[in-house]
Write a protein that holds these residues in place. Structure first.
Motif, PDB file in Angstrom:
ATOM      1  N   GLU A  20      50.961  31.501  33.524  1.00  0.00           N
ATOM      2  CA  GLU A  20      51.797  30.364  33.134  1.00  0.00           C
ATOM      3  C   GLU A  20      53.114  30.801  32.494  1.00  0.00           C
ATOM      4  OE1 GLU A  20      49.404  27.879  30.606  1.00  0.00           O
ATOM      5  OE2 GLU A  20      47.964  27.482  32.208  1.00  0.00           O
ATOM      6  N   SER A  21      53.094  31.884  31.718  1.00  0.00           N
ATOM      7  CA  SER A  21      54.271  32.250  30.934  1.00  0.00           C
ATOM      8  C   SER A  21      54.835  33.631  31.236  1.00  0.00           C
ATOM      9  CB  SER A  21      53.934  32.202  29.438  1.00  0.00           C
ATOM     10  OG  SER A  21      53.447  30.935  29.080  1.00  0.00           O
ATOM     11  N   GLY A  22      54.082  34.465  31.914  1.00  0.00           N
ATOM     12  CA  GLY A  22      54.538  35.824  32.191  1.00  0.00           C
ATOM     13  C   GLY A  22      55.411  35.901  33.424  1.00  0.00           C
ATOM     14  N   THR A  23      56.128  36.996  33.533  1.00  0.00           N
ATOM     15  CA  THR A  23      56.964  37.273  34.696  1.00  0.00           C
ATOM     16  C   THR A  23      56.443  38.539  35.364  1.00  0.00           C
ATOM     17  OG1 THR A  23      58.888  36.328  33.598  1.00  0.00           O
ATOM     18  CG2 THR A  23      59.311  37.759  35.482  1.00  0.00           C
ATOM     19  N   PHE A  24      56.035  38.407  36.629  1.00  0.00           N
ATOM     20  CA  PHE A  24      55.553  39.567  37.376  1.00  0.00           C
ATOM     21  C   PHE A  24      56.725  40.504  37.628  1.00  0.00           C
ATOM     22  CE2 PHE A  24      55.003  41.677  41.479  1.00  0.00           C
ATOM     23  CZ  PHE A  24      53.852  42.406  41.224  1.00  0.00           C
ATOM     24  N   ILE A  25      56.490  41.820  37.382  1.00  0.00           N
ATOM     25  CA  ILE A  25      57.540  42.816  37.575  1.00  0.00           C
ATOM     26  C   ILE A  25      57.267  43.670  38.806  1.00  0.00           C
ATOM     27  CG2 ILE A  25      58.767  44.780  36.546  1.00  0.00           C
ATOM     28  CD1 ILE A  25      59.236  42.151  35.067  1.00  0.00           C
ATOM     29  N   VAL A  26      56.115  44.323  38.852  1.00  0.00           N
ATOM     30  CA  VAL A  26      55.812  45.245  39.945  1.00  0.00           C
ATOM     31  C   VAL A  26      54.308  45.541  39.954  1.00  0.00           C
ATOM     32  CG1 VAL A  26      56.175  47.368  38.587  1.00  0.00           C
ATOM     33  CG2 VAL A  26      56.629  47.399  41.035  1.00  0.00           C
ATOM     34  N   ALA A  27      53.816  45.979  41.110  1.00  0.00           N
ATOM     35  CA  ALA A  27      52.412  46.387  41.241  1.00  0.00           C
ATOM     36  C   ALA A  27      52.364  47.843  41.688  1.00  0.00           C
ATOM     37  CB  ALA A  27      51.684  45.516  42.252  1.00  0.00           C
ATOM     38  N   ILE A  28      51.391  48.577  41.179  1.00  0.00           N
ATOM     39  CA  ILE A  28      51.183  49.966  41.579  1.00  0.00           C
ATOM     40  C   ILE A  28      49.708  50.186  41.878  1.00  0.00           C
ATOM     41  CG2 ILE A  28      53.127  50.866  40.244  1.00  0.00           C
ATOM     42  CD1 ILE A  28      51.017  51.879  38.172  1.00  0.00           C
ATOM     43  N   ARG A  29      49.429  51.279  42.557  1.00  0.00           N
ATOM     44  CA  ARG A  29      48.044  51.742  42.742  1.00  0.00           C
ATOM     45  C   ARG A  29      47.826  52.860  41.733  1.00  0.00           C
ATOM     46  NH1 ARG A  29      45.279  48.327  45.958  1.00  0.00           N
ATOM     47  NH2 ARG A  29      46.526  47.758  47.743  1.00  0.00           N
ATOM     48  N   TYR A  30      46.744  52.783  41.001  1.00  0.00           N
ATOM     49  CA  TYR A  30      46.451  53.789  39.979  1.00  0.00           C
ATOM     50  C   TYR A  30      44.950  54.031  39.969  1.00  0.00           C
ATOM     51  CZ  TYR A  30      46.773  56.259  35.535  1.00  0.00           C
ATOM     52  OH  TYR A  30      46.714  57.210  34.545  1.00  0.00           O
ATOM     53  N   TYR A  31      44.554  55.171  40.522  1.00  0.00           N
ATOM     54  CA  TYR A  31      43.147  55.506  40.700  1.00  0.00           C
ATOM     55  C   TYR A  31      42.451  54.378  41.450  1.00  0.00           C
ATOM     56  CZ  TYR A  31      44.072  59.498  37.739  1.00  0.00           C
ATOM     57  OH  TYR A  31      44.579  60.657  37.230  1.00  0.00           O
ATOM     58  N   LYS A  32      41.414  53.790  40.871  1.00  0.00           N
ATOM     59  CA  LYS A  32      40.666  52.754  41.598  1.00  0.00           C
ATOM     60  C   LYS A  32      41.244  51.356  41.412  1.00  0.00           C
ATOM     61  CE  LYS A  32      37.351  52.162  37.847  1.00  0.00           C
ATOM     62  NZ  LYS A  32      35.952  52.214  37.448  1.00  0.00           N
ATOM     63  N   TYR A  33      42.414  51.267  40.779  1.00  0.00           N
ATOM     64  CA  TYR A  33      42.972  49.965  40.434  1.00  0.00           C
ATOM     65  C   TYR A  33      44.265  49.650  41.177  1.00  0.00           C
ATOM     66  CZ  TYR A  33      39.963  50.360  36.340  1.00  0.00           C
ATOM     67  OH  TYR A  33      38.887  50.501  35.513  1.00  0.00           O
ATOM     68  N   LYS A  34      44.489  48.363  41.334  1.00  0.00           N
ATOM     69  CA  LYS A  34      45.829  47.848  41.582  1.00  0.00           C
ATOM     70  C   LYS A  34      46.248  47.324  40.213  1.00  0.00           C
ATOM     71  CE  LYS A  34      48.535  44.274  43.751  1.00  0.00           C
ATOM     72  NZ  LYS A  34      48.472  42.960  44.374  1.00  0.00           N
ATOM     73  N   PHE A  49      43.164  45.466  38.351  1.00  0.00           N
ATOM     74  CA  PHE A  49      42.293  44.818  39.329  1.00  0.00           C
ATOM     75  C   PHE A  49      41.539  45.883  40.109  1.00  0.00           C
ATOM     76  CE2 PHE A  49      41.322  43.001  43.490  1.00  0.00           C
ATOM     77  CZ  PHE A  49      40.681  41.833  43.105  1.00  0.00           C
ATOM     78  N   ASN A  50      40.200  45.794  40.097  1.00  0.00           N
ATOM     79  CA  ASN A  50      39.344  46.729  40.825  1.00  0.00           C
ATOM     80  C   ASN A  50      38.991  46.088  42.165  1.00  0.00           C
ATOM     81  OD1 ASN A  50      37.047  48.107  41.880  1.00  0.00           O
ATOM     82  ND2 ASN A  50      36.629  48.914  39.835  1.00  0.00           N
ATOM     83  N   HIS A  51      39.484  46.681  43.254  1.00  0.00           N
ATOM     84  CA  HIS A  51      39.241  46.110  44.586  1.00  0.00           C
ATOM     85  C   HIS A  51      37.780  46.205  45.001  1.00  0.00           C
ATOM     86  CE1 HIS A  51      43.259  45.057  45.950  1.00  0.00           C
ATOM     87  NE2 HIS A  51      43.686  46.089  45.262  1.00  0.00           N
ATOM     88  N   LYS A  52      37.115  47.291  44.641  1.00  0.00           N
ATOM     89  CA  LYS A  52      35.709  47.444  45.025  1.00  0.00           C
ATOM     90  C   LYS A  52      34.836  46.373  44.393  1.00  0.00           C
ATOM     91  CE  LYS A  52      35.538  52.269  46.254  1.00  0.00           C
ATOM     92  NZ  LYS A  52      34.865  53.547  46.068  1.00  0.00           N
ATOM     93  N   LEU A  53      35.133  46.034  43.147  1.00  0.00           N
ATOM     94  CA  LEU A  53      34.369  45.005  42.449  1.00  0.00           C
ATOM     95  C   LEU A  53      34.962  43.616  42.652  1.00  0.00           C
ATOM     96  CD1 LEU A  53      33.723  46.864  39.073  1.00  0.00           C
ATOM     97  CD2 LEU A  53      32.205  46.700  41.071  1.00  0.00           C
ATOM     98  N   ASP A  54      36.177  43.555  43.234  1.00  0.00           N
ATOM     99  CA  ASP A  54      36.877  42.294  43.457  1.00  0.00           C
ATOM    100  C   ASP A  54      37.011  41.492  42.168  1.00  0.00           C
ATOM    101  OD1 ASP A  54      38.281  40.444  44.969  1.00  0.00           O
ATOM    102  OD2 ASP A  54      36.484  39.311  45.484  1.00  0.00           O
ATOM    103  N   MET A  55      37.512  42.184  41.125  1.00  0.00           N
ATOM    104  CA  MET A  55      37.659  41.508  39.838  1.00  0.00           C
ATOM    105  C   MET A  55      38.698  42.196  38.957  1.00  0.00           C
ATOM    106  SD  MET A  55      34.284  42.756  37.710  1.00  0.00           S
ATOM    107  CE  MET A  55      34.871  42.293  36.113  1.00  0.00           C
ATOM    108  N   ILE A  56      39.238  41.424  38.036  1.00  0.00           N
ATOM    109  CA  ILE A  56      40.102  41.988  37.006  1.00  0.00           C
ATOM    110  C   ILE A  56      39.191  42.610  35.963  1.00  0.00           C
ATOM    111  CG2 ILE A  56      41.739  41.467  35.161  1.00  0.00           C
ATOM    112  CD1 ILE A  56      42.806  39.195  36.962  1.00  0.00           C
TER     113      ILE A  56
END
Length: 81
Positions: A20-34, A49-56
C-alpha cells in the motif's frame, strides 16, 4: 511509517504496508530467494520469496552494509543527464 514501528509488525501486516505504501525498486536472485527491494519513507525493505516453498519467508529492513548491495546496484540503470 517509521522503521521501528514497521519492524514490530507481523509478516502479514508488513506485506500490506509495503504494497500500500512502499515503492518497488528492483528484484534480484540471491541464493534460493527472489529478493524484492522496496523503499518505505527513508529506509529500504527486503522481501525474501522462496520459489520452492512458494512463499515469502521473511521481510527485513535492509542492512546498508549487506553484501547484496552490489547485486542491487548492478541492476539499477541510471540514465545520463
Amino acid at each position: 511509517m517509521i522503521w521501528n514501528d514497521f519492524k514490530q509488525l507481523n509478516i502479514k501486516d508488513k506485506i500490506s504496508v509495503l504494497y500500500e505504501s512502499g515503492t518497488f525498486i528492483v528484484a534480484i536472485r540471491y541464493y534460493k530467494y527472489k529478493v524484492n527491494l522496496y523503499l518505505m519513507d527513508n529506509y529500504f525493505v527486503e522481501v525474501f520469496f522462496n520459489h520452492k516453498l512458494d512463499m515469502i519467508e521473511k521481510i527485513e529492513i535492509m542492512d546498508r552494509n549487506t553484501t547484496r548491495l552490489k547485486f542491487y546496484t548492478d541492476q539499477i540503470k541510471l540514465t545520463s543527464l
